[in-house]
Design a protein around this motif. Structure first.
Motif, mmCIF file in Angstrom:
data_model
loop_
_atom_site.group_PDB
_atom_site.id
_atom_site.type_symbol
_atom_site.label_atom_id
_atom_site.label_comp_id
_atom_site.label_asym_id
_atom_site.label_seq_id
_atom_site.Cartn_x
_atom_site.Cartn_y
_atom_site.Cartn_z
ATOM 1 N N ASP A 164 -22.568 32.935 5.292
ATOM 2 C CA ASP A 164 -21.366 33.076 4.480
ATOM 3 C C ASP A 164 -21.071 31.838 3.650
ATOM 4 O O ASP A 164 -20.281 31.875 2.740
ATOM 5 C CB ASP A 164 -20.154 33.362 5.369
ATOM 6 C CG ASP A 164 -20.381 34.590 6.203
ATOM 7 O OD1 ASP A 164 -20.736 35.616 5.615
ATOM 8 O OD2 ASP A 164 -20.235 34.511 7.426
ATOM 9 N N LYS A 165 -21.673 30.732 4.039
ATOM 10 C CA LYS A 165 -21.441 29.536 3.223
ATOM 11 C C LYS A 165 -22.686 28.666 3.191
ATOM 12 O O LYS A 165 -23.518 28.724 4.097
ATOM 13 C CB LYS A 165 -20.235 28.762 3.744
ATOM 14 C CG LYS A 165 -20.425 27.952 5.000
ATOM 15 C CD LYS A 165 -19.069 27.366 5.368
ATOM 16 C CE LYS A 165 -19.031 26.160 6.247
ATOM 17 N NZ LYS A 165 -20.078 25.233 6.348
ATOM 18 N N THR A 166 -22.792 27.881 2.134
ATOM 19 C CA THR A 166 -23.952 27.016 2.008
ATOM 20 C C THR A 166 -23.784 25.822 2.940
ATOM 21 O O THR A 166 -22.709 25.578 3.476
ATOM 22 C CB THR A 166 -24.075 26.473 0.582
ATOM 23 O OG1 THR A 166 -22.958 25.623 0.317
ATOM 24 C CG2 THR A 166 -24.086 27.596 -0.440
ATOM 25 N N ASP A 167 -24.871 25.051 3.103
ATOM 26 C CA ASP A 167 -24.753 23.784 3.831
ATOM 27 C C ASP A 167 -23.865 22.840 3.024
ATOM 28 O O ASP A 167 -23.580 23.073 1.866
ATOM 29 C CB ASP A 167 -26.137 23.149 3.989
ATOM 30 C CG ASP A 167 -27.009 23.989 4.904
ATOM 31 O OD1 ASP A 167 -26.431 24.711 5.740
ATOM 32 O OD2 ASP A 167 -28.239 23.937 4.758
ATOM 33 N N MET A 168 -23.479 21.745 3.668
ATOM 34 C CA MET A 168 -22.772 20.703 2.924
ATOM 35 C C MET A 168 -23.717 20.115 1.874
ATOM 36 O O MET A 168 -24.922 20.004 2.117
ATOM 37 C CB MET A 168 -22.330 19.580 3.872
ATOM 38 C CG MET A 168 -21.154 19.921 4.756
ATOM 39 S SD MET A 168 -19.648 20.225 3.837
ATOM 40 C CE MET A 168 -19.137 18.545 3.456
ATOM 41 N N ILE A 169 -23.163 19.743 0.734
ATOM 42 C CA ILE A 169 -24.004 19.084 -0.263
ATOM 43 C C ILE A 169 -24.437 17.724 0.272
ATOM 44 O O ILE A 169 -23.782 17.147 1.133
ATOM 45 C CB ILE A 169 -23.250 18.907 -1.596
ATOM 46 C CG1 ILE A 169 -21.892 18.249 -1.361
ATOM 47 C CG2 ILE A 169 -23.086 20.227 -2.303
ATOM 48 C CD1 ILE A 169 -21.239 17.778 -2.610
ATOM 49 N N LYS A 170 -25.549 17.235 -0.283
ATOM 50 C CA LYS A 170 -26.030 15.912 0.145
ATOM 51 C C LYS A 170 -25.000 14.838 -0.220
ATOM 52 O O LYS A 170 -24.267 14.963 -1.209
ATOM 53 C CB LYS A 170 -27.360 15.602 -0.558
ATOM 54 C CG LYS A 170 -28.417 16.655 -0.340
ATOM 55 C CD LYS A 170 -29.262 16.356 0.895
ATOM 56 C CE LYS A 170 -30.022 17.564 1.388
ATOM 57 N NZ LYS A 170 -30.918 18.195 0.441
#
Lengths: 348, 360
Positions: A164-170
């Motif tokens: 449902d959601k992407t990983d945290m951005i770098k």
């Protein structure tokens, strides 16, 4: 009364009227307006944490407001800010999660990606308007839904594996700063506010101080006159939509790289793009006006969250007050008539 | 003139936007706040809703009912230092709301719904002394308890009831957004239908949102028209459209047998003639249970607490008295409850597990 003074007074009176009618509604439904407005104020400025959150909320509002205002100055209604905002958000996060680059390249790259995505999304209605005279309101509204569902699909199936959601951005792509967070007691305040302020100045400069800006405004004032004067109306229409979309995409990057740090599957619109219309309207489509009205709306939105807990007033009441303010701004013609009467009497 | 027209268009669009933004929200429950909070060491608990709002007739509401009950049982007052809730209007509000409650020194703060995962993860790292619990997701932090349900067990029982009621052998399933939770509902339901009536077909459709009653209505209409006579929803507010559609159809043609199945809480109040039963997901039980443990000093931070049939965390609401073969359904459901509780039957929780599932 000078035109300038009345154009400043009108939105202020509209806000006051909104607050007064809001008070009446609260009294009528048995709430304590003093407690409610105190809670609203405390929830927005009572604590450094909340002030940080207000600025955080103001950031996308400024950019969304600029997006609407810019198109409006050229005589176009960009109702598609919401959609351009969503694709900008997605593009920024996509770049943010998929590359490993030094911060000095990664962060600008993510921001540019959001600008390009927003601009492209607005280019389509701009082109259709310029080439085929298709009304931009209809196209942009439809493009909002396309943006919503395409970005949901991409988040689910391309960036992640059915999540449902992407990983945290770098970390190298984030707009957040620990310094700002420690300054405001862990609020989500991020550097985006500087970008938003720069964009305010940029829009003012572009519209008021350059030849291109003069052309854009001319098309907004009167297309036929502009055409007669040898300006390319179509080119200016497309250009204004593209710049408007760029602002909107940038607003998305503020959420993607700053506030959240990820993108999620959305069941419906976030509302930022639509709030941008109200911000632009209250700000009379000028960059300075947008700046101040974004602060007002941001403070109202964040402060409202505190109202149920501190004053027992449902926070929907703030929605009513915002709606009333918008109503009074939209009917600013009435206010202006009253202002004129009033000053004429004063002269007598 | 043109400019004035533009203004009109703009204000119309704005009005539409405001209306859309206000969709799905109705009035709050009367809140009598007490401002005498913060005295002494009384335990206090609060929750943050997801954007569905506290009166969503299912999930958030159920959690709030649990907190209310917990508060009343323990002599707490609504407000600071007692029990309370905050509503989120957009995804951006989760963090602010959670932080507000932590700042007001609530001893335990619930985040209701998987959408709050990111927000809780973030704050739990910053506020290490605060205690959180998240419903329907898993957050690996020492100060967060994760509450998960075996939804498949409840929806399996709903599937049994549906399969024994249908006459057309067509059954509908309306999901909200595709997610692990709703997949558990779907897999369990289909397994239940297959177990009781292998001939029945289940039409599966997703609305893509939990707050779009009009989409739910449209999907339900489509399913009824194509011959389904029992529909189950796991779609929050979206499912309310299904109840509307079923009530409308029943009103027009009272002879025709159509049934719907509610979710999360006993939704029998949504239509006495059409609601067959409800797949219960007792968020209220879980919330009370967890609050009680936290109050007694055994907060289950860092753990995943699983609520299934054995823990009374899920179940099936009473079957509607008007159902044609109520007794038979009840008997079958009770049999299956026994089998699931004893571990003889393991209900599939994903589509992959469903493929390998066979009920004996």
């Amino acid at each position: 009364m000078s035109k300038r003074l009345s154009s400043i007074l009108t939105p202020i009176i509209a806000v006051l009227l909104g607050v007064i009618v809001g008070t009446i509604i609260m009294l009528a439904s048995g709430y304590d307006p003093v407690a409610a407005y105190t809670a609203l104020w405390n929830g927005a400025f009572g604590d450094i944490y909340y002030t940080g959150e207000v600025i955080r909320q103001v950031t996308p509002y400024i950019l969304a407001g600029l997006a609407v205002a810019f198109a409006f100055r050229v005589g176009l209604f960009n109702i598609g800010v919401e959609g351009q905002f969503l694709v900008g958000w997605l593009a920024a996060v996509w770049v943010g999660v998929s590359f490993d680059l030094p911060r000095i390249i990664h962060l600008p790259l993510a921001i540019i990606a959001s600008i390009v995505a927003g601009a492209l999304w607005a280019f389509i209605p701009g082109l259709l308007k310029a080439r085929f005279r298709v009304h931009e309101v209809i196209i942009t509204i439809m493009m909002n839904y396309v943006a919503l569902h395409i970005s949901n699909y991409i988040i689910k199936n391309v960036i992640t594996d059915h999540k449902d959601k992407t990983d945290m951005i770098k970390d190298s792509a984030t707009l957040r700063s620990e310094w700002l967070q420690s300054l405001t007691d862990y609020s989500r305040l991020h550097w985006g506010i500087l970008i938003a302020i720069v964009c305010c100045i940029l829009m003012w400069f572009l519209l008021e101080r350059t030849t291109r800006g003069f052309e854009l405004r001319s098309v907004g004032f009167n297309q036929h006159a502009a055409h007669y004067a040898g300006m390319s109306v179509n080119k200016n229409i497309i250009l204004s939509m593209v710049i408007s979309g760029a602002f909107a995409g940038l607003a998305g990057a503020m959420e993607g790289l700053g506030t959240f740090g990820y993108a999620t599957v959305n069941g419906g619109f976030t509302g930022v793009g639509f709030d941008g219309i109200a911000v632009a309207l209250l700000g009379a489509n000028t960059s300075l006006g947008v700046f101040f009205s974004a602060i007002l709306f941001g403070a109202l939105k964040v402060g409202a969250l505190n109202m149920p807990l501190e004053a027992g007033v449902p926070n929907e009441l703030v929605d009513i007050i915002i709606a009333l303010i918008v109503f009074f701004v939209a009917s600013s013609y009435i206010i202006r008539v009253f202002l004129d009467r009033f000053t004429k009497k004063g002269v007598k | 003139m043109k400019k004035r027209n533009m203004g009109l268009v703009l204000s119309l669009v704005l009005a539409a936007g405001t209306l859309l933004g206000a969709c799905g929200k109705s009035d709050n429950q009367g809140t009598d706040t007490s401002k005498d909070g913060g005295k002494g060491d009384t335990f206090s608990v609060a929750m943050v809703t997801d954007s569905g709002g506290v009166d969503d007739k299912s999930f958030n509401q159920s959690a709030w009912e649990g907190i209310q009950k917990f508060g009343k049982d323990n002599g707490l007052k609504q407000g600071k230092g007692g029990y309370d809730y905050l509503q989120s209007k957009s995804d951006a509000d989760y963090v602010t709301n959670l932080n507000t409650l932590v700042r007001q020194d609530f001893d335990l703060v619930f985040g209701v719904g998987f959408k709050l995962k990111g927000a809780i993860e973030e704050i739990a790292k910053q506020q290490k002394d605060a205690h959180f619990a998240i419903v329907d997701e898993q957050v690996d932090q020492p100060n967060v308890a994760s509450v998960l349900f075996k939804e498949q067990e409840a929806s399996f029982l709903a599937g049994i009831a549906a399969a024994m009621t249908t006459k057309t052998n067509r059954i509908g399933f309306i999901g909200g957004m595709e997610s692990a939770v709703i997949e558990r509902f779907e897999a369990g339901f289909v397994a239940g239908v297959k177990a009781a009536n292998p001939k029945a077909v289940v039409d599966i459709d997703y609305a893509g949102a939990f707050d779009k009653a009009e989409t739910g209505k449209a999907i339900a209409s489509k399913m009824f028209t194509s011959g389904a006579d029992v529909i189950f929803h796991a779609a929050g507010d979206t499912g309310n459209g299904m109840f509307t559609e079923a009530n409308d159809r029943k009103k027009k043609n009272p002879e025709k047998e159509i049934w719907v199945i509610g979710v999360d809480r006993d939704q029998a109040d949504m239509g006495p003639d059409i609601v067959l039963t409800s797949a219960l997901k007792r968020v209220d039980v879980a919330v009370q249970d967890l609050s009680k443990k936290a109050m007694d000093g055994s907060f289950e931070g860092g753990k995943v607490v699983l609520y299934g049939l054995n823990e009374d965390g899920v179940g099936l609401a009473p079957i509607n008295d008007k159902a044609p073969n109520k007794d038979a359904i009840e008997k079958a459901v009770n049999e299956w409850i026994g089998k699931i509780k004893s571990g003889a039957v393991k209900v599939p929780g994903t589509r992959d597990e469903l493929k390998n599932f066979s009920a004996k």
